[in-house]
Write a protein that holds these residues in place. Structure first.
Motif, PDB file in Angstrom:
ATOM      1  N   THR A 188       0.840  -1.199   0.000  1.00 26.85           N
ATOM      2  CA  THR A 188       0.000   0.000   0.000  1.00 26.85           C
ATOM      3  C   THR A 188       0.876   1.251   0.000  1.00 26.85           C
ATOM      4  O   THR A 188       1.836   1.340   0.762  1.00 26.85           O
ATOM      5  CB  THR A 188      -0.940   0.031   1.215  1.00 26.85           C
ATOM      6  N   TRP A 247       0.914   5.390   0.432  1.00 28.70           N
ATOM      7  CA  TRP A 247       0.175   6.484   1.052  1.00 28.70           C
ATOM      8  C   TRP A 247       0.859   7.812   0.772  1.00 28.70           C
ATOM      9  O   TRP A 247       2.052   7.867   0.500  1.00 28.70           O
ATOM     10  CB  TRP A 247       0.086   6.294   2.564  1.00 28.70           C
ATOM     11  N   ARG A 271      -4.629   7.313   0.493  1.00 26.58           N
ATOM     12  CA  ARG A 271      -4.095   6.129  -0.160  1.00 26.58           C
ATOM     13  C   ARG A 271      -3.965   6.373  -1.653  1.00 26.58           C
ATOM     14  O   ARG A 271      -4.950   6.655  -2.345  1.00 26.58           O
ATOM     15  CB  ARG A 271      -4.992   4.913   0.097  1.00 26.58           C
ATOM     16  N   ALA A 310      -2.758   0.470  -4.160  1.00 27.57           N
ATOM     17  CA  ALA A 310      -2.474  -0.780  -3.471  1.00 27.57           C
ATOM     18  C   ALA A 310      -2.044  -1.805  -4.510  1.00 27.57           C
ATOM     19  O   ALA A 310      -2.588  -1.838  -5.626  1.00 27.57           O
ATOM     20  CB  ALA A 310      -3.693  -1.271  -2.689  1.00 27.57           C
TER      21      ALA A 310
END
Length: 396
Positions: free
Chosen positions: A243, A245, A256, A259
């Protein structure tokens, strides 16, 4: 380069303007100068005592500053072989220089030098005043990993395996700004404005801006990479299990970006802030523009992508990458196309785990999983062997 150390190389550092290079072993210090990189100075420890060099750094005025195993700072002015010893620490601090002993680290920026001593203290020395201000600050908790100073604000970051402590130096004294204790720290980043970020094994995140209050947050997985944008100060965070960020400057919430079904190994911003690159465990390099929109990814390596470094000249639009497949590559991002490649040979395959470009992009330092460190000059295809660490390299 001319000059060979008789033992293990302890430190290697370019001057800020890339015109000088200094290396040290236990009893000798070499200095080379550009553009021919001739050996200009050979400085040896005193023959009548057991003093040895443990760290050295070129200063802005053309001199060299060294830290000895007894905790003393020694300075050589520009073009001089005569040392000026600076009283810096109590005697009796020479308690071993090996992996098992306390590490001593030296960082120089502007007119201030910061260094650690064998008894885990942090001290400052003013090059302008020519003396130490004898500020004694405890440096406790875990093995020392890194010491860094940030620009004219004179913020000093000390990182150990279990905590990060951040100090502000005002020229006459120092005060502790913040300390973070957690499980082992995995990633650190320092921004141009003095902001400091740390990410831990358990996903804890910290940002300490120079003019804002402390910001804390957390993610679910270990933090594998942190990077500040040089233009906006925005922070990008890469979680180990895929992931990505982003934290905008001054904002409290994490956004976010994406992913992946991939491990993330490293992250870095382009020098002009136009895009960010992320290294994947599959060998892919993922790219995003400043607005967070995905750009064309690169199938870069046949094993994990481990290191990323943009060319410091944004006009060239180039990116260095390194992988566990033993390849270091230079990419033209306008394609993207491969424009140069270094293939490291040997068995087992030498995995490249860290890379760093100098300020002109003419040289790329790299470190292998085996502990070996070298410098690649893409224009001439030359590789300069620097030395080897005992154990895993933490940073380059």
């Amino acid at each position: 380069l001319d000059g060979t150390h008789g033992g293990r190389v302890r430190t290697l550092e370019f001057a800020d303007d890339s015109t000088r290079l200094v290396s040290t072993s236990l009893d000798v210090l070499f200095e080379w100068e550009a553009p021919e990189w001739h050996l200009t100075r050979t400085l040896r420890a005193s023959d009548d005592d057991l003093t040895v060099w443990v760290a050295a750094s070129p200063s802005q005025d053309g001199g060299v500053l060294a830290l000895t195993s007894t905790g003393e700072l020694v300075m050589w002015p520009a073009a001089s072989d005569t040392a000026v010893e600076v009283p810096s620490a109590d005697e009796g601090l020479g308690v071993g220089v090996g992996v098992a002993g306390p590490r001593r680290l030296l960082s120089v920026t502007g007119d201030i030098a910061a260094h650690t001593t064998g008894d885990r203290e942090l001290r400052f020395w003013s090059l302008v005043r020519g003396r130490e201000d004898r500020v004694r600050l405890p440096v406790a908790g875990g093995t020392l990993l890194a010491l860094g100073m940030t620009g004219s604000d004179r913020d000093v970051v000390v990182v150990t395996s279990t905590r990060a402590r951040w100090w502000r130096w005002d020229g006459t004294g120092a005060t502790a700004r913040v300390e973070v204790s957690s499980r082992p720290l995995r990633s650190i980043a320092v921004a141009a404005d003095g902001s400091f970020a740390a990410g831990s094994e358990d996903g804890q995140l910290l940002v300490v801006p120079p003019h804002e209050s402390l910001w804390e947050s957390s993610v679910e997985e270990p933090v594998r990479g942190l990077a500040f944008s040089a233009t906006t100060g925005d922070l990008v965070i890469a979680e180990e299990l895929g992931t990505l960020w982003r934290r905008a400057t001054g904002e409290s919430e994490l956004i976010r970006l994406d992913a992946f079904d991939d491990e993330l190994r490293a992250v870095t911003w382009a020098p002009d802030g136009r895009e960010v690159a992320v290294a994947g465990g599959s060998g892919m390099i993922y790219r995003y523009d400043a607005a967070g929109e995905a750009l064309e990814s690169i199938e870069a390596h046949g094993a994990r992508s481990r290191g990323l470094a943009y060319h410091p000249n944004p006009a060239l639009d180039q990116l260095f990458s390194a992988g566990s497949d033993g390849h270091i590559k230079l990419w033209d991002l306008s394609g993207p196309t491969l424009v140069n490649e270094l293939v490291l040979e040997g068995g087992p395959t030498p995995a490249v785990i860290w890379i760093a470009a100098d300020s002109k992009g003419d040289r790329l330092a790299f470190a292998l999983d085996s502990g070996r460190v070298a410098v690649w000059i893409p224009e001439t295809e030359e590789v300069i062997q620097v030395g080897s660490h005992v154990g895993r390299v933490r940073s380059v």
